[in-house]
Design an enzyme around this catalytic site. Sequence first.
Site, PDB file in Angstrom:
ATOM      1  N   CYS A   1      32.172 -46.215 -21.160  1.00  0.00           N
ATOM      2  CA  CYS A   1      33.632 -46.183 -21.238  1.00  0.00           C
ATOM      3  C   CYS A   1      34.219 -46.417 -19.852  1.00  0.00           C
ATOM      4  O   CYS A   1      33.927 -45.670 -18.910  1.00  0.00           O
ATOM      5  CB  CYS A   1      34.098 -44.846 -21.793  1.00  0.00           C
ATOM      6  SG  CYS A   1      35.892 -44.758 -22.010  1.00  0.00           S
TER       7      CYS A   1
ATOM      8  N   GLN B   1      11.276 -41.915 -17.139  1.00  0.00           N
ATOM      9  CA  GLN B   1      11.336 -41.438 -18.520  1.00  0.00           C
ATOM     10  C   GLN B   1       9.961 -41.195 -19.117  1.00  0.00           C
ATOM     11  O   GLN B   1       9.826 -40.439 -20.080  1.00  0.00           O
ATOM     12  CB  GLN B   1      12.092 -42.457 -19.383  1.00  0.00           C
ATOM     13  CG  GLN B   1      13.568 -42.570 -19.070  1.00  0.00           C
ATOM     14  CD  GLN B   1      14.360 -41.313 -19.403  1.00  0.00           C
ATOM     15  OE1 GLN B   1      13.905 -40.438 -20.130  1.00  0.00           O
ATOM     16  NE2 GLN B   1      15.570 -41.225 -18.860  1.00  0.00           N
TER      17      GLN B   1
ATOM     18  N   ASN C   1      15.139 -45.907 -20.811  1.00  0.00           N
ATOM     19  CA  ASN C   1      15.882 -44.661 -20.964  1.00  0.00           C
ATOM     20  C   ASN C   1      16.760 -44.638 -22.205  1.00  0.00           C
ATOM     21  O   ASN C   1      17.091 -43.562 -22.711  1.00  0.00           O
ATOM     22  CB  ASN C   1      16.740 -44.409 -19.717  1.00  0.00           C
ATOM     23  CG  ASN C   1      17.543 -45.629 -19.304  1.00  0.00           C
ATOM     24  OD1 ASN C   1      16.983 -46.678 -18.994  1.00  0.00           O
ATOM     25  ND2 ASN C   1      18.852 -45.508 -19.293  1.00  0.00           N
TER      26      ASN C   1
ATOM     27  N   THR D   1      13.677 -32.666   7.141  1.00  0.00           N
ATOM     28  CA  THR D   1      12.865 -31.499   6.790  1.00  0.00           C
ATOM     29  C   THR D   1      12.728 -31.393   5.279  1.00  0.00           C
ATOM     30  O   THR D   1      13.712 -31.427   4.548  1.00  0.00           O
ATOM     31  CB  THR D   1      13.504 -30.216   7.353  1.00  0.00           C
ATOM     32  OG1 THR D   1      13.631 -30.361   8.768  1.00  0.00           O
ATOM     33  CG2 THR D   1      12.653 -28.999   7.038  1.00  0.00           C
TER      34      THR D   1
ATOM     35  N   HIS E   1      14.086 -34.134 -12.834  1.00  0.00           N
ATOM     36  CA  HIS E   1      15.022 -33.623 -13.837  1.00  0.00           C
ATOM     37  C   HIS E   1      14.849 -34.279 -15.203  1.00  0.00           C
ATOM     38  O   HIS E   1      15.540 -33.915 -16.164  1.00  0.00           O
ATOM     39  CB  HIS E   1      16.473 -33.728 -13.343  1.00  0.00           C
ATOM     40  CG  HIS E   1      17.092 -35.081 -13.466  1.00  0.00           C
ATOM     41  ND1 HIS E   1      17.913 -35.421 -14.518  1.00  0.00           N
ATOM     42  CD2 HIS E   1      17.043 -36.161 -12.664  1.00  0.00           C
ATOM     43  CE1 HIS E   1      18.339 -36.658 -14.364  1.00  0.00           C
ATOM     44  NE2 HIS E   1      17.826 -37.131 -13.242  1.00  0.00           N
TER      45      HIS E   1
END
Length: 385
Positions: free
Chosen positions: A335, A189, A161, A247, A211
């Site tokens: 970070c 990816q 990625n 479901t 996504h």
Amino acid sequence: MSAIHSGLVGGPVYLDYNATTPVDPRVADAAALYWTQHFGNPSSGHPYAAEPHRALGAARAQVASVLGARADEIVFTASGSEANLLAIRGALLAAEDPSPHLIVQATEHPAVLETARAMQRWHGVRVTVLPVDHDGLVQPAVLEDALRDGGTLVSIMAANNETGAIQPIAELAGIAHERGALLHCDAAQACGKIPVDVTALGVDLLTVVGHKMYAPRGAAALYLRGGLVLEPVVYGGGQERGLRAGTENVALAVALGAAADLAAADLAAGAPDRIAALRDDLHQRLSAALPGRVHLNGPVQQRLPNTLNISIEGTRGHEVLAAAPAIAASTGSACHSGIHQPSPVLTAMGRDRDRALAALRLTLGRWSTAEDIDTAVHALVHAVT
């Protein structure tokens, strides 16, 4: 397809497609009726269930088609992390192995690495973490060595990625099978960016994530080779072959199916070549504007066509992006409480701290244009100089 996604209008140039992709309007349109009109439970026995039941089966076939699989080998999940958990935990707990051995590699996604640690902690699974070379690739000989005393499951991602490095999955799968181990591949990816064929790769299990390929978050799937037995990830009513009760979210399954069809069309039309040309133009122009300072992290050739991970000498990636508000991209650091730490991926590849902290991950996608590259080059060079 429109020239620009409505979600990108008026915003900075989007160069973070490996983090998430905008939902393609055609995908949203395909799914919309299953949130509203076709609301029935696909497992019910009355007319309201008929269309959801049909659509669920059609979506399963669409996802299977882009992978070269059978529809009955696809299990829908709610995320790539869940699919990875089902594959790894499911295979290890179902294995008839008194001393299960899981092999992963150092640059895996945390969804795999943390699952491995949990299996070690709670189930006593022996875990081996393979090193990678300077390009982030697992060398087949390293896997052979790790399997000398046996193995139950090997989990190696198709493409990284951060760097886009494409692993030699077919060769690694062959080695795993010679030693009696299964091979799981997190292809989050890779799917949609390069051809992914489960038969050619020889994998037993493979993760697909919506996504990352223009479907909504919450849509994902696991390819499970016919005949394999897994321990369920969610127990209950028997949906998804009893492996993932609850479901089914028909709308999200339909969205993933539509995204798979669009991905197949893009691959057939040569979209990866168009995107790779833009990526290489970006790299070349930055190198020309900042001579001797731009260093590629990852393989030159064996990487995703949309991914450019570079370190600009004498900089910190987060500072460069803060000074370049015209683009949206990622860095090679994490970070924590205001302190930036080098990416574990780049560290595993042998990059020193300064180079890792200088890294930028610039990833392109369906709506990237030549004009975006112009803007990105100007913004980054201006931020650095």
